[in-house]
Design a protein around this motif. Structure first.
Motif, PDB file in Angstrom:
ATOM      1  N   GLY A 109      -3.866  -2.722   3.862  1.00 40.19           N
ATOM      2  CA  GLY A 109      -2.774  -3.625   4.203  1.00 40.19           C
ATOM      3  C   GLY A 109      -2.536  -4.604   3.083  1.00 40.19           C
ATOM      4  O   GLY A 109      -3.186  -4.547   2.038  1.00 40.19           O
ATOM      5  N   PRO A 110      -1.607  -5.539   3.303  1.00 38.09           N
ATOM      6  CA  PRO A 110      -1.435  -6.639   2.346  1.00 38.09           C
ATOM      7  C   PRO A 110      -2.733  -7.450   2.250  1.00 38.09           C
ATOM      8  O   PRO A 110      -3.591  -7.354   3.121  1.00 38.09           O
ATOM      9  N   ILE A 111      -2.837  -8.265   1.263  1.00 37.28           N
ATOM     10  CA  ILE A 111      -4.126  -8.838   0.873  1.00 37.28           C
ATOM     11  C   ILE A 111      -4.776  -9.760   1.916  1.00 37.28           C
ATOM     12  O   ILE A 111      -5.996  -9.798   2.048  1.00 37.28           O
ATOM     13  N   GLY A 112      -3.940 -10.504   2.672  1.00 37.54           N
ATOM     14  CA  GLY A 112      -4.487 -11.588   3.487  1.00 37.54           C
ATOM     15  C   GLY A 112      -5.553 -11.162   4.483  1.00 37.54           C
ATOM     16  O   GLY A 112      -6.615 -11.788   4.575  1.00 37.54           O
ATOM     17  N   SER A 154       4.060 -10.654   3.324  1.00 34.37           N
ATOM     18  CA  SER A 154       2.708 -10.729   2.767  1.00 34.37           C
ATOM     19  C   SER A 154       2.473  -9.713   1.673  1.00 34.37           C
ATOM     20  O   SER A 154       1.493  -9.801   0.950  1.00 34.37           O
ATOM     21  N   TYR A 155       3.358  -8.725   1.579  1.00 27.20           N
ATOM     22  CA  TYR A 155       3.159  -7.658   0.597  1.00 27.20           C
ATOM     23  C   TYR A 155       3.862  -7.934  -0.727  1.00 27.20           C
ATOM     24  O   TYR A 155       4.055  -7.050  -1.540  1.00 27.20           O
ATOM     25  N   GLN A 156       4.289  -9.175  -0.918  1.00 27.01           N
ATOM     26  CA  GLN A 156       4.850  -9.564  -2.218  1.00 27.01           C
ATOM     27  C   GLN A 156       4.123 -10.823  -2.675  1.00 27.01           C
ATOM     28  O   GLN A 156       3.858 -11.707  -1.864  1.00 27.01           O
ATOM     29  N   THR A 162      -6.512  -2.703   0.025  1.00 27.01           N
ATOM     30  CA  THR A 162      -5.570  -1.879  -0.744  1.00 27.01           C
ATOM     31  C   THR A 162      -4.429  -2.724  -1.297  1.00 27.01           C
ATOM     32  O   THR A 162      -3.638  -2.255  -2.092  1.00 27.01           O
ATOM     33  N   ASP A 163      -4.346  -3.982  -0.853  1.00 31.04           N
ATOM     34  CA  ASP A 163      -3.345  -4.915  -1.394  1.00 31.04           C
ATOM     35  C   ASP A 163      -1.960  -4.264  -1.424  1.00 31.04           C
ATOM     36  O   ASP A 163      -1.321  -4.170  -2.479  1.00 31.04           O
ATOM     37  N   MET A 164      -1.496  -3.839  -0.279  1.00 36.88           N
ATOM     38  CA  MET A 164      -0.195  -3.156  -0.209  1.00 36.88           C
ATOM     39  C   MET A 164       0.924  -4.019  -0.769  1.00 36.88           C
ATOM     40  O   MET A 164       0.998  -5.214  -0.487  1.00 36.88           O
ATOM     41  N   GLN A 165       1.760  -3.384  -1.546  1.00 35.58           N
ATOM     42  CA  GLN A 165       2.927  -4.049  -2.126  1.00 35.58           C
ATOM     43  C   GLN A 165       4.188  -3.521  -1.440  1.00 35.58           C
ATOM     44  O   GLN A 165       4.127  -2.572  -0.668  1.00 35.58           O
ATOM     45  N   GLU A 167       8.457  -8.773   8.822  1.00 35.74           N
ATOM     46  CA  GLU A 167       9.258  -8.296   7.679  1.00 35.74           C
ATOM     47  C   GLU A 167       9.417  -6.782   7.710  1.00 35.74           C
ATOM     48  O   GLU A 167      10.486  -6.255   7.426  1.00 35.74           O
ATOM     49  N   THR A 168       8.329  -6.097   8.046  1.00 39.57           N
ATOM     50  CA  THR A 168       8.390  -4.637   8.037  1.00 39.57           C
ATOM     51  C   THR A 168       9.347  -4.112   9.105  1.00 39.57           C
ATOM     52  O   THR A 168      10.075  -3.149   8.879  1.00 39.57           O
ATOM     53  N   ILE A 169       9.356  -4.781  10.258  1.00 40.37           N
ATOM     54  CA  ILE A 169      10.288  -4.314  11.291  1.00 40.37           C
ATOM     55  C   ILE A 169      11.687  -4.861  11.058  1.00 40.37           C
ATOM     56  O   ILE A 169      12.639  -4.475  11.728  1.00 40.37           O
TER      57      ILE A 169
END
Lengths: 537, 462
Positions: free
Chosen positions: A77-80, B138-140, A109-112, B110-112
């Motif tokens: 997932g994202p990093i948090g 969170s992914y940026q 995995t630090d998803m971007q 955000e994803t949805i």
């Protein structure tokens, strides 16, 4: 000082009507005249309510998987999500070779954004390969975070392919944060896969020594598990595995060889306890190693289960010696604590477990509750058949295990088991409510508004809870004790732990720092003067 | 400690993180929103996000961090979080009565693809109350990006240009720093007798005093009228390119307030630059008070240079703080040979370019060759240190594992500091903050010298 229904009604009356209606079912005033008081639990927190609850991921990776020291836990997932579960829970562990202990590491995995758009499966696979190359662990877990389920990454297939590539177990946990209504869903998800894939995944058929036990639902916070094990080993028990504090992949694999499963935190691990009984015929015993009397009772119940005279004698001998060692210290601390009143709102078992220890210090628990428990944790397992499933609980898969025909052993003949069940909580947990004082408050998923209101009403001397409300309470001049992280102290379990807890709680009361809250100028006049004969001087 | 980390540099191409040096956007947004008076941050996502962010902020500040959540369940994740947010808005105002609710998104919402502005427009917001939002996927980026996005939202939602001529006032955007630092920036600006608006301003919110009663909305924080008036100020100083410049540039576009981006004023050069920028824009003399402090700082730097000169340092953390700290280390004659941030150093707006370039330029001007990396992690930093050892490590609490593993003196700086107290109350910015940093650095190095000294070499005077 009991709370009246009227006072409770006044607190709730200030809430919007829908919230009021909902919350009134989550709060009860213990009434000894009503034996089966029902409480609502394990249902959604209303949006906007400031709750202490976390998510399924926190329950799965943070609570159950995280402490397994010799596996690498990759968070997809994202990093948090991975970051916040890194070293924040104080589940201590040591390994013979320190290079086998990965607890101080954090893998994400630090998803971007591109992974969200195009899928993160390739990145996850590459991460597993990289981790294998650098660390070569015995096994790997993958925990999913919210976006993983939403974008449809098939982490089960990624795990399966990785197992084939690397020849080790790689297990994927679909514990997306939105599943269920709290951490509790994540406990269940973790339990299912550990039971399905790890426990019993070994050719060992027999424990190395007699009186073999597993200790379930003990996470070794602040070293609790080590203090409990010290005593168990001295009495003569063989601890096969601890789930999961200071736990390991290797121990889990042979956990099926134990003759008895002890359950400390019922909420987070009762699933495995139940499944072990179905699959291997191993009963479980609800224990509580928090507090002196609870520890003694748990040890005696264990001895009763095994029915061995030498074990019973050794149990009494150790109890006698341990109590003699700590009682004088407890007595000293009790002088500071006696007559005080506590709120005890923690997780899924400690809200109950700590009450005995408080009582031994002369502290009465006037309000207690759980953050993420189910009705059975309050009312006892007898209500299990009456708990209705809802949309949220239906989303958590149930694992149905069957009897392992080659390994199943009747550990206790049914008639002996029935007899024992009258004396000890064998495969049973009677819940928190029965131990609450008449007139005290039981509250599920306590929120910020109620915290403030109940403090105003009941004026406790100490508030046992977590980090998010600690400083809220302390700003009111009331000491708050973190029962999740022990304020970085511990162990608090067992005999030695009781003294540590007594010391820390006494310190909270005795600290002179509380005496300075009011500045001296607030209750002194600005000008000093005397009235003399003939006027002011 | 960290015994599984090999010395041989691992070849890593997966893009994953091992021991990250960043976290996700929403926590930065939550922190920024706390810097508005009577504002309740709201996390539009799963309960876990809000819980984790409150936990982490609370542990850093040791003060209450209040925030609410949309408490997403699987149903909301499938059908959208609109109903949850509307319910939350209603309940928050009825139960917790803030003046402002600052909604930030999460990777889930955000994803949805929740359309937060539309949901807010459809929500029942009581008369006189305000709800605003920032998108913080969170992914940026990182938590710094989240802080930047929430700060920018304060401008896009609230800043107004009402006057024909700009007022003699400066907006200062402090970046993701401690309330103690914000207090020091305000003190310096006030000492120069320049009217100012600092936003966000978490001083008086997460460093609130013990009074014996809990205030859900403490005295601190920038007010809504002050935020509105930022459009009439003549200058915005953004302290830190990563956390602050986006908001300043947005304000420049929206209200034609000139924007100047400076380094976070850590160390003598960055503080000089801040003071000079104020002096130049407002034509005020630098007061004797500040000149004296600067003189004291230089006095300390010269008097004790032998405590730290030439020492090799590894520094990591958030990009604005690390860049400024690197500059200060160079001013002290120290050698920052490993410099790393977890925040990605490119993309996303003009403020987000080139951490690596900025730091490398400083190092090469000083004749130092070192490792510099953005979007790095602490596993990488540890490997660098194993290959090229350092005398000192500077960074947040997570550095303590490396410090213990390699037995390196360690100075805690930045966010989060979870294992020491008082740090959030006292500044590292300004001349006085620089003095404090020297005290910390010298103290760490000399404590080590004392610890390792043979009896016959143990010095009374150092």
């Amino acid at each position: 000082m009991a709370v009246t229904e009227k006072e409770l009604g006044e607190i709730l009356a200030k809430l919007p009507s829908k919230v009021q209606k909902n919350r009134s079912k989550h709060i009860l005033i213990k009434d000894d005249c009503k034996p089966d008081q029902e409480i609502e639990a394990n249902t959604r927190t209303i949006p906007g309510i400031i709750t202490n609850r976390g998510c399924a991921y926190a329950g799965c990776k943070g609570v159950v998987l995280g402490p397994l020291k010799d596996m690498i836990h990759i968070v997809h997932g994202p990093i948090g999500c991975s970051y916040y579960a890194w070293g924040t829970r104080r589940n201590k562990a040591k390994t013979a070779d320190p290079a086998d202990n990965f607890l101080n590491y954090c893998f994400s995995t630090d998803m971007q954004e591109s992974d969200i758009v195009f899928g993160g499966e390739k990145k996850l696979a590459a991460t597993i390969d990289e981790v294998m190359k650098i660390f070569n662990p015995k096994a790997i877990t993958i925990s999913a975070t919210c976006p993983v389920g939403l974008i449809g990454d098939d982490i089960q297939s990624v795990a399966k392919a990785a197992e084939e590539r690397h020849g080790i177990q790689v297990m994927a946990f679909n514990c997306e944060g939105y599943k269920g209504v709290s951490q509790s869903a994540g406990h269940h998800i973790a339990n299912n896969i550990l039971m399905d894939k790890v426990i019993g995944n070994s050719s060992e058929e027999k424990a190395a020594k007699p009186f073999a036990i597993n200790l379930l639902g003990e996470y070794n916070i602040g070293g609790d598990g080590w203090e409990i094990e010290r005593v168990l080993k001295e009495i003569g028990y063989h601890v096969v595995s601890v789930m999961t504090g200071d736990g390991s992949y290797e121990e889990l694999r042979v956990a099926h060889t134990a003759e008895l499963n002890l359950v400390q935190c019922h909420r987070s691990i009762n699933y495995i306890a139940e499944m072990l009984e179905v699959k291997y015929g191993t009963p479980w015993l609800k224990v509580n190693f928090i507090g002196i009397q609870s520890t003694i009772e748990s040890l005696r119940n264990m001895a009763l289960y095994f029915g061995d005279e030498a074990l019973r004698k050794k149990t009494e001998e150790v109890i006698l010696r341990e109590v003699a060692k700590i009682q004088p210290q407890i007595d000293q601390y009790r002088k500071i604590c006696d007559g005080k009143r506590a709120f005890c709102f923690v997780g899924g078992s400690r809200g109950h477990h700590y009450q005995g220890l408080f009582a031994e210090l002369g502290i009465e628990t006037v309000l207690a509750g759980y953050e993420f428990a189910h009705r059975d944790d309050y009312e006892g397992r007898k209500v299990l058949p009456t708990i209705k499933t809802d949309a949220d609980s239906k989303n958590i898969p149930e694992l149905h295990v069957e009897r392992d025909t080659s390994r199943y052993q009747v550990k206790l003949p049914p008639e002996i088991a029935a007899e024992l069940s009258k004396k000890i909580p064998l495969s049973d947990y009677p819940g928190l409510n029965v131990d609450m004082q008449n007139g005290s408050i039981v509250v599920d998923d306590l929120n910020h508004y109620e915290t403030e209101e109940f403090i105003r009403l009941l004026k406790p001397d100490i508030f046992a809870s977590g980090i998010k409300d600690k400083y809220v309470v302390q700003k009111m001049g009331i000491p708050a004790k973190q029962i999740h992280s022990y304020d970085y102290s511990g162990p608090y379990a067992g005999f030695g732990g009781a003294v540590n807890f007594a010391r820390d709680v006494s310190m909270a009361f005795a600290s002179p720092t509380w005496n300075f809250i009011t500045p001296p100028w607030q209750d002194q006049p600005l000008l000093d003067g005397q009235i003399n004969e003939g006027g002011a001087a | 400690m960290l015994d599984a980390t090999p010395k041989k540099l691992a070849e890593r191409t997966s893009g994953s993180m091992i021991n990250p040096a960043k976290t996700c956007q929403p926590i930065g947004a939550m922190y920024a929103a706390l810097g508005i008076h009577r504002c309740l941050p709201h996390s539009h996502g799963s309960q876990g996000c809000c819980s984790y962010h409150r936990m982490h902020l609370t542990r850093h500040f040791r003060d209450p961090v209040m925030a609410s959540t949309s408490s997403f369940t699987e149903g909301a994740s499938v059908f959208g979080g609109g109903a949850n947010l509307k319910t939350a808005i209603k309940n928050v105002f009825e139960i917790y009565d803030p003046d402002i609710m600052a909604v930030h998104t999460t990777c889930l919402s955000e994803t949805i693809g929740d359309d937060v502005p539309t949901i807010i427009r459809q929500a029942e917001v009581p008369e006189g109350k305000v709800v605003f939002h920032a998108n913080t996927p969170s992914y940026q980026g990182s938590h710094i990006t989240g802080f930047s996005n929430m700060t920018k939202a304060m401008v896009t939602y609230f800043a107004e240009s009402q006057l024909a001529e700009k007022e003699e006032r400066v907006n200062i955007i402090p970046g993701f720093i401690n309330p103690g630092d914000m207090r020091e920036i305000k003190r310096i600006t006030a000492a120069m007798q320049i009217p100012f608006t600092l936003f966000p301003d978490t001083s008086g919110v997460v460093d609130s005093p013990m009074t014996g009663s809990f205030q859900m909305y403490p005295r601190g924080g920038v007010t809504l009228p002050e935020l509105k008036k930022t459009g009439d100020a003549k200058l915005t100083i953004a302290l830190g390119r990563f956390a602050s410049s986006d908001a300043a540039e947005t304000l420049e576009k929206k209200c034609k307030v000139r924007a100047a981006t400076l380094r976070t004023p850590i160390g003598i050069k960055a503080t000089d630059a801040f003071v000079m920028a104020l002096r130049g824009a407002f034509a005020v003399e630098v007061p004797r008070e500040l000149e004296e402090e600067r003189g004291q700082l230089v006095d300390i730097m010269t008097d004790t240079h032998f405590h730290f000169h030439g020492k090799r340092v590894a520094v990591f953390g958030d990009p604005d703080i690390v860049a400024a700290m690197t500059e200060f280390l160079l001013s002290l004659g120290m050698k920052p040979i490993h410099v790393l941030t977890g925040t990605p150093g490119g993309a996303l707006g003009s403020g987000m370019a080139g951490f690596e370039g900025e730091v490398k330029e400083m190092l090469s001007a000083a004749g130092i060759s070192g490792n510099v990396k953005s979007a790095g992690d602490l596993f990488t930093l540890h490997q660098w240190i194993k290959n090229e050892p350092v005398d000192l490590l500077i960074g947040n609490t997570y550095g303590k594992f490396i410090a213990k593993a390699e037995d390196i003196p360690f100075v805690r700086l930045g966010f989060p500091v979870l294992d020491r107290s008082v740090h959030s109350y006292l500044p590292v910015v300004g001349y006085r903050g620089a003095m404090r940093l020297i005290e910390m650095i010298s103290g760490a190095l000399l404590d080590r010298q004392d610890r390792d000294a043979a009896d016959e070499d143990f010095e009374l005077v150092m």
